[in-house]
Enzyme design. Structure first.
Site, PDB file in Angstrom:
ATOM      1  N   GLU A 159       0.876  -1.312   0.018  1.00 56.64           N
ATOM      2  CA  GLU A 159       0.166  -0.209   0.120  1.00 56.64           C
ATOM      3  C   GLU A 159       0.899   1.294  -0.215  1.00 56.64           C
ATOM      4  O   GLU A 159       0.921   2.025   1.082  1.00 56.64           O
ATOM      5  CB  GLU A 159      -0.935  -0.018   1.101  1.00 56.64           C
ATOM      6  N   GLU A 317      -6.537  -7.627  -0.157  1.00 59.96           N
ATOM      7  CA  GLU A 317      -6.748  -7.776   1.157  1.00 59.96           C
ATOM      8  C   GLU A 317      -8.404  -7.281   1.396  1.00 59.96           C
ATOM      9  O   GLU A 317      -8.559  -6.342   0.513  1.00 59.96           O
ATOM     10  CB  GLU A 317      -6.253  -6.585   1.872  1.00 59.96           C
ATOM     11  N   TRP A 325      -9.340   0.424  12.922  1.00 60.69           N
ATOM     12  CA  TRP A 325      -8.874   1.908  12.668  1.00 60.69           C
ATOM     13  C   TRP A 325     -10.035   2.633  12.533  1.00 60.69           C
ATOM     14  O   TRP A 325      -9.710   3.782  11.933  1.00 60.69           O
ATOM     15  CB  TRP A 325      -7.761   1.877  11.523  1.00 60.69           C
ATOM     16  N   HIS A 368      -7.879  -6.176  15.047  1.00 61.67           N
ATOM     17  CA  HIS A 368      -8.234  -6.309  13.845  1.00 61.67           C
ATOM     18  C   HIS A 368      -8.781  -7.949  13.698  1.00 61.67           C
ATOM     19  O   HIS A 368      -8.195  -8.739  13.897  1.00 61.67           O
ATOM     20  CB  HIS A 368      -7.210  -6.051  12.944  1.00 61.67           C
TER      21      HIS A 368
HETATM   22  C1  GAL Z   1      -4.164  -2.311   5.295  1.00 54.66           C
HETATM   23  C2  GAL Z   1      -2.806  -2.704   5.277  1.00 54.66           C
HETATM   24  C3  GAL Z   1      -2.762  -4.128   6.161  1.00 54.66           C
HETATM   25  C4  GAL Z   1      -3.584  -3.914   7.353  1.00 54.66           C
HETATM   26  C5  GAL Z   1      -4.920  -3.398   7.071  1.00 54.66           C
HETATM   27  C6  GAL Z   1      -5.763  -3.354   8.200  1.00 54.66           C
HETATM   28  O1  GAL Z   1      -4.364  -1.009   4.805  1.00 54.66           O
HETATM   29  O2  GAL Z   1      -2.118  -3.266   3.979  1.00 54.66           O
HETATM   30  O3  GAL Z   1      -1.401  -4.267   6.628  1.00 54.66           O
HETATM   31  O4  GAL Z   1      -3.037  -2.754   8.075  1.00 54.66           O
HETATM   32  O5  GAL Z   1      -4.979  -2.262   6.382  1.00 54.66           O
HETATM   33  O6  GAL Z   1      -7.118  -3.100   7.846  1.00 54.66           O
END
Ligand code: GAL
Length: 675
Positions: A159, A317, A325, A368
């Site tokens: 990212e 992902e 978050w 998470h």
């Molecule tokens: C993405 C990231 C992951 C993890 C995920 C959590 O932005 O690539 O490593 O942090 O978010 O939602």
């Protein structure tokens, strides 16, 4: 360049299923957990993992001393269990020794404050020191793992730009000057492009130029847009430096980096990046503060397909349930994970990756969700992961097929950067709003749109939507006009075609780039107060925007009915060649969009994927021999549908009218699709 199918075929990655897996971080766990991991992966039907994304401090515990034994062992174990590896280059986050030895690589924010290590991605995008160390790590990894049988794909960094762009440090300032010299050649050209006669900003020496650091008042908008372009290009150079090493060692292994194609994340010009990916991959997390997070999910998937030029792509992902978050992190309800995953597949994903495999015990993301939660495999999430793993296997025949779409929605990062600058007529104009409104309206009608760059080939689309394309180049305007001329219905909305690529107004009346095509001329903007609405002559209303519009050579479809614009056109249509060009001068309400989109799709001859009740998402993928109709019931009620086909979800033959239960999904194999 490979497409996903090529990528899957080229190496160990299974070809007979939608790939299923996710980020795997064995470095966080003792060996006995690794054995449990592969056992559970087999149970869930996991076919790939992304390994080592944040493992730099394990791979190079001290400067120049590499340790890959643990990675070897993990790769071997995965391979023994038939699991392919998308191997990360590990360069997303340098170890503490790196930042300690090279403090000049720490990013600096807008106000000149240094961002310190202790989180992730703590490196300056322009740093040659970072590049040197990252490339050395990649060289080491490629030399050791290039012939490992589990290696199916390279995953560069992670990212890009999520946390370290823009950076305003002195290294970036120097790099920006070099970038500007390449772009403009001569200071006169830069002064002209930046409009520096305004506010006494004329530059006499390149050394006088800085990044758009915190200023006293409104900053120079062209400087700001150039800084966004520079940031995107700079990180692309970092990606290419790693890519070059990988391509040298393993020319047959596809290389990708995971984008963040959520419509709100717009720090990189992904259209420029896409050309350098063997496979487009992306991450997506629904934003719960939005009115309709699932509509945004569908939009992002269609945007990702746009990067891929219509070819299948990899969802690298998404979340099994809650993230950690957002202000309040909502867990997914029963079946919701599968519905979300299936939206991505319906819209072109051939691989479903999750963040992450096993929930961490410690660290910033311990709350998470993960496919294996803290509660272990006796859990709702793991049970659903197993269901999804089976479904991914059952959908194998869909791999490589294309999504059927007759509508294009234009999307441009440069236009977004310029559109979001301060000191515009209204700061209520958010670049993505109209695109999202139109996309959601079409989705509610079971009509799929490709979200594509203005320079894309528009000739095959029946309907082309141009939402708030504030910046528009001449060739893009010409291509939209050519589409109308050739028979497409084109719709342009307010605040489009206002400026050229230097953010200079196109004079003579707005919207300069589209004035002739649309047969309209706007003299003055009348943005609306935050909660205000404006009534329209067809009984609907608009928000956010209105304008003093003249229909010079266009039919008036609706007018504003309130002062100060009573009687002024709000929606117009002009017949153009074999097609038509429509203009909308306000942000229409959802009902108004529904009415207008009905009319536009009827005029353009755009058909829905299927006729389905409200709340059921319907999307079609197709290859030459057959097609697949994806149905996703997002409602809490059972619904009757009348469509035939073999349901890949449970193998049942569906004919006539049947019930799609609340929250359920269906993928019907049907004959080839002829439009
Ligand atoms: C993405 C990231 C992951 C993890 C995920 C959590 O932005 O690539 O490593 O942090 O978010 O939602």
């Amino acid at each position: 360049m490979h497409d996903v199918r090529g990528a899957l075929i080229s190496r160990a990655w299974p070809t007979d299923r939608i790939a299923f897996g996710g980020d795997y971080n064995p470095e966080q766990w003792p060996r006995e957990v690794w054995r449990d991991d592969v056992r559970l992966m087999a149970e869930a039907g996991v076919s790939f993992v992304t390994l080592g994304v944040f493992a730099w401090s394990w791979l190079e515990p001290e400067p120049g001393r590499f340790d890959t034994e643990w990675l070897d062992e993990s790769m071997d174990l995965l391979h023994d269990h038939g699991i392919a590896v998308d191997l990360a280059t590990g360069t997303a986050s340098p170890p503490p020794w790196f930042s300690h030895r090279h403090p000049e690589t720490l990013p600096v924010d807008h106000s000149g404050r240094t961002l310190w290590p202790g989180s992730r991605q703590t490196w300056c995008p322009s740093s040659p020191v970072f590049t040197e160390h990252a490339v050395a790590l990649v060289e080491m990894l490629a030399s050791r793992f290039h012939d490992h049988p589990a290696l199916a794909m390279w995953h560069v960094s992670n990212e890009y730009a999520c946390h370290n762009l823009p950076c305003y440090c002195d290294t970036c300032a120097d790099a920006f000057r070099t970038w500007l010299q390449r772009r403009y050649g001569h200071l006169d050209a830069l002064n002209d492009a930046w409009g520096t006669s305004f506010w006494s900003q004329r530059y006499g020496d390149w050394a006088e130029i800085n990044p758009p650091r915190r200023t006293t008042a409104i900053p120079n908008p062209t400087q700001a847009v150039d800084y966004a372009r520079f940031g995107s290009d700079t990180l692309l150079e970092q990606f290419l430096a790693e890519r070059e090493v990988l391509a040298r060692w393993t020319p047959d292994v596809p290389v990708t980096t995971n984008f963040m194609s959520m419509s709100m994340f717009r720090r990189l010009d992904y259209h420029r990046w896409a050309a350098h990916q063997d496979v487009i991959s992306t991450d997506h997390y629904p934003l719960t503060h939005l009115d309709d997070p699932v509509a945004e999910l569908a939009f992002a998937a269609d945007l990702t397909r746009g990067f891929a030029g219509g070819r299948p792509w990899v969802l690298m992902e998404h979340a099994p349930s809650a993230v950690n978050w957002q202000p309040v992190n909502r867990a997914k309800g029963p079946g919701e994970m599968i519905r979300h995953s299936l939206i991505h597949v319906a819209r072109g994903a051939d691989a479903l990756g999750f963040f992450q495999w096993r929930a961490s015990r410690a660290g910033a993301e311990k709350f998470h969700s993960a496919l294996v939660p803290h509660a272990g495999s006796e859990s709702k999430v793991f049970a659903e992961a197993c269901r999804l793993g089976r479904l991914a296997g059952a959908l194998g025949e869909v791999v490589g097929s294309r999504v059927v779409a007759d509508v294009a929605v234009l999307w441009d990062y440069e236009a977004s950067w310029a559109c979001q600058q301060p000191a515009h007529p209204s700061n209520a104009i958010e670049y993505a709003d109209v695109a999202a409104d139109v996309h959601a309206g079409l989705r509610a009608m079971a009509i799929t749109a490709d979200v594509v760059h203005p320079s894309a080939d528009l000739s095959a689309y029946r309907l082309v939507i141009v939402p708030t394309l504030y910046t528009c180049r001449d060739d893009s305007a010409a291509s939209v006009a050519a589409a109308a001329e050739a028979g497409a219905t084109v719709l342009v909305t307010y605040f489009s075609g206002i400026v050229d690529e230097h953010d200079h107004i196109r004079l003579g009346g707005y919207p300069g780039a589209f004035r002739d095509l649309l047969g309209v001329r706007v003299e003055e903007f009348f943005p609306l107060a935050p909660q205000a609405t404006v009534a329209l002559s067809d009984g609907t209303s608009g928000t956010a925007w209105s304008e003093l519009l003249q229909a010079v050579d266009a039919e008036v479809v609706t007018t504003f009915t309130e002062q100060p614009l009573a009687g002024v056109p709000a929606v117009t249509r002009r017949r153009v060649g074999a097609g038509a060009a429509w203009y909308v001068a306000t942000r229409l309400s959802n009902t108004a969009w529904a009415t207008l989109l009905n009319r536009l799709t009827a005029e353009a001859g755009v058909q829905p994927a299927a006729v389905v009740p409200a709340g059921i998402e319907a999307v079609r993928r197709a290859c030459d021999e057959r097609s697949w109709l994806f149905l996703i019931n997002h409602t809490e009620a059972d619904h009757e549908v009348t469509v035939d086909g073999t349901d890949l979800v449970d193998g049942v033959e569906r004919t006539g009218t049947w019930t799609l239960p609340a929250g359920a999904v269906s993928v019907l194999r049907q004959p080839a699709y002829r439009n």
